[in-house]
Design a protein around this motif. Structure first.
Motif, PDB file in Angstrom:
ATOM      1  N   CYS A 134       0.843  -1.192   0.000  1.00 48.45           N
ATOM      2  CA  CYS A 134       0.000   0.000   0.000  1.00 48.45           C
ATOM      3  C   CYS A 134       0.883   1.249   0.000  1.00 48.45           C
ATOM      4  CB  CYS A 134      -0.897  -0.008   1.224  1.00 48.45           C
ATOM      5  SG  CYS A 134      -1.832   1.520   1.419  1.00 48.45           S
ATOM      6  N   ASN A 138      -0.025   4.144   0.699  1.00 50.93           N
ATOM      7  CA  ASN A 138      -0.514   5.070   1.716  1.00 50.93           C
ATOM      8  C   ASN A 138      -0.003   4.713   3.108  1.00 50.93           C
ATOM      9  OD1 ASN A 138      -2.134   7.252   2.697  1.00 50.93           O
ATOM     10  ND2 ASN A 138      -3.620   5.761   3.397  1.00 50.93           N
ATOM     11  N   CYS A 139      -0.197   3.446   3.528  1.00 45.79           N
ATOM     12  CA  CYS A 139       0.180   3.071   4.893  1.00 45.79           C
ATOM     13  C   CYS A 139       1.353   2.102   4.944  1.00 45.79           C
ATOM     14  CB  CYS A 139      -1.033   2.505   5.636  1.00 45.79           C
ATOM     15  SG  CYS A 139      -1.605   0.917   5.003  1.00 45.79           S
ATOM     16  N   CYS A 143      -5.676  -2.227  -0.410  1.00 48.58           N
ATOM     17  CA  CYS A 143      -5.177  -2.325   0.955  1.00 48.58           C
ATOM     18  C   CYS A 143      -6.304  -2.714   1.914  1.00 48.58           C
ATOM     19  CB  CYS A 143      -4.579  -0.977   1.367  1.00 48.58           C
ATOM     20  SG  CYS A 143      -4.009  -0.948   3.074  1.00 48.58           S
ATOM     21  N   VAL A 167      -6.346  -2.342   5.021  1.00 47.13           N
ATOM     22  CA  VAL A 167      -6.386  -1.411   6.141  1.00 47.13           C
ATOM     23  C   VAL A 167      -7.079  -0.105   5.748  1.00 47.13           C
ATOM     24  CG1 VAL A 167      -5.001  -0.085   7.784  1.00 47.13           C
ATOM     25  CG2 VAL A 167      -4.301  -2.401   7.134  1.00 47.13           C
ATOM     26  N   CYS A 168      -6.612   0.503   4.664  1.00 45.85           N
ATOM     27  CA  CYS A 168      -7.117   1.832   4.310  1.00 45.85           C
ATOM     28  C   CYS A 168      -7.830   1.878   2.959  1.00 45.85           C
ATOM     29  CB  CYS A 168      -5.973   2.858   4.353  1.00 45.85           C
ATOM     30  SG  CYS A 168      -4.736   2.595   3.080  1.00 45.85           S
TER      31      CYS A 168
HETATM   32 ZN   LIG Z   1      -3.115   1.126   3.298  1.00 47.42          ZN
END
Ligand SMILES: [Zn+2]
Length: 56
Positions: free
Chosen positions: A8, A10-11, A20, A22-23
């Protein structure tokens, strides 16, 4: 062994999914292709392979 792990942007989470967990950000394959862009012969080989596949 084929590289299937994605990350990912982003994270930073590693996952096998295209999104992802998570996000929800679309993941990317963190490792670039193995060939060097300076190797023009590789480019021609890929092009030839692409054209070959397109004709089938
Ligand atoms: Zn993420």
């Amino acid at each position: 062994m084929k590289w299937l792990m994605r990350q990912c942007p982003n994270c930073g989470r590693y996952t096998f999914k295209e999104t992802c967990p998570v996000c929800g950000t679309p993941t990317k394959v963190p490792h670039p292709p193995r060939f060097s862009p300076e190797d023009k012969y590789v480019k021609y080989r890929i092009m030839a392979k692409y054209l070959q596949n397109g004709n089938e």
